[in-house]
Design an enzyme around this catalytic site. Sequence first.
Site, PDB file in Angstrom:
ATOM      1  N   ASP A  22      -2.738 -10.618  -2.563  1.00  0.00           N
ATOM      2  CA  ASP A  22      -3.300 -10.174  -1.278  1.00  0.00           C
ATOM      3  C   ASP A  22      -4.775  -9.820  -1.498  1.00  0.00           C
ATOM      4  OD1 ASP A  22      -2.094  -8.878   1.517  1.00  0.00           O
ATOM      5  OD2 ASP A  22      -3.869  -7.818   0.795  1.00  0.00           O
ATOM      6  N   HIS A  55       0.827  -1.231   0.000  1.00  0.00           N
ATOM      7  CA  HIS A  55       0.000   0.000   0.000  1.00  0.00           C
ATOM      8  C   HIS A  55       0.854   1.271   0.000  1.00  0.00           C
ATOM      9  CE1 HIS A  55      -3.603  -2.321   0.438  1.00  0.00           C
ATOM     10  NE2 HIS A  55      -3.317  -2.746   1.646  1.00  0.00           N
ATOM     11  N   HIS A  96      -6.295  -7.332  -0.553  1.00  0.00           N
ATOM     12  CA  HIS A  96      -6.434  -5.891  -0.781  1.00  0.00           C
ATOM     13  C   HIS A  96      -5.682  -5.487  -2.054  1.00  0.00           C
ATOM     14  CE1 HIS A  96      -6.781  -6.479   3.653  1.00  0.00           C
ATOM     15  NE2 HIS A  96      -7.798  -5.648   3.489  1.00  0.00           N
TER      16      HIS A  96
HETATM   17 ZN   LIG Z   1      -4.079  -7.326   2.702  1.00  0.00          ZN
END
Ligand SMILES: [Zn+2]
Length: 307
Positions: free
Chosen positions: A165, A128, A167
Site C-alpha cells: 500500500d 493502520h 501508506h
Molecule cells: Zn493506503
Amino acid sequence: MSITVFSHNYCSLHRVSEVHPEEPARIAAINDQIIRSGMEFALTQKDAKPATKEDLYRVHSANYINDVFERAPTEPGEHIWLDPDTMMTAGTLRAALYAAGSGICAVDEVMTADNRSTFCAIRPPGHHASWDAAMGFCIFNNIAVAAAYAMQQYGLERVAIVDFDVHHGNGTEDIFLNDERVLFCSSFQHPLFPNTGTQTISHEVINIPLPAGCDGPTWQAAVRDRWLPAIDAFAPQLILVSAGFDGHLEDDMAQFKLTEIDYHWMAAELKKLAEQHCEGRIVAMLEGGYEHSSLGRSVVAFLKGMQ
Ligand SMILES: [Zn+2]
C-alpha cells in the site's frame, strides 16, 4: 489449481458518506473488472465468514475490542468517530467482522485446500489499526488477524507480511514489532500519512520509504534489493499480503506512479517465493486503492500474477 477470492456483501454495509473515498463501490469496481477481464472463470469465489471476538483478541487489546463493540451504532443515521478519519455507522461493525474473518477463511483455504493463492476483496481495510486503536479508515487489523490465526491454528513459526500500500502499515508493524515469527515488509511514500516507518529498528521489519513521484522501475528495484532476498532467507511458511493499490499512477490519494505491470510483477515474484518455501501459499487482502478503474485493473493484474 485456481485462485480463491473471498468477499461478502456485508462488506458494503459500511458507509461513511457519499463523498468518502473508502466506499462500497470499490468492491463493485473490482468485481466488474474481474468479470470484464474474463478472470471470473479462472477463480473460485467464496463468501467470507465473520471473525469472532477471540480472533480479534489475538492482535487487539480487550479494552479496544470491547469499546468498539459497545459503541458500535445500531440505528440508521447514527455514527461515531473512532479517530479523526475512522467513522462507524450502523453497518460498520458487521462489515469489519466479515473483513477480518475473510483472512481466516483464506488461511484455512491455503493450509487445507487445493487452492494455494487467495485474495480477499473486503473493506474496511486494516493495516493502520494498531493493538489498541483504530486509525486511517481501519478498525480491525485484517492481515494481523489472519497471521495470528495461522500461527496459532497451524503452529506456523515463520510468516512474512508484505505491504505494498502507498501508506506505511504502521498498525501491522505495531502489532508484530517484537514477534520474531513475523517478517514485515512495507513500502510507502514518505513523507505521507501516517508519517511512520522511518525510525523502526528491527531485524524483522524492512521498511522502504520512497519519495513522491516514485515510478515502477524505482519501486521494483528497491523491492528486488531489499525484500526479495530477505523473504528468501526468512523461508516463510506462509506469505500474507496487504494489497493496497493506492500507489497507482491514476490514484490521487498519493503521488506514486505504479501501474498494473508493477502489481503483476509483485504477485509473480511473491508466488515464486511461495512456491519455493511454502507450497505456494499466499493470502492477499485488499487495503487501499481509491480510483475505481485503476483499482479494478490492478487487482486483476495482481490475480494474474499469482496464477
Ligand atoms: Zn493506503
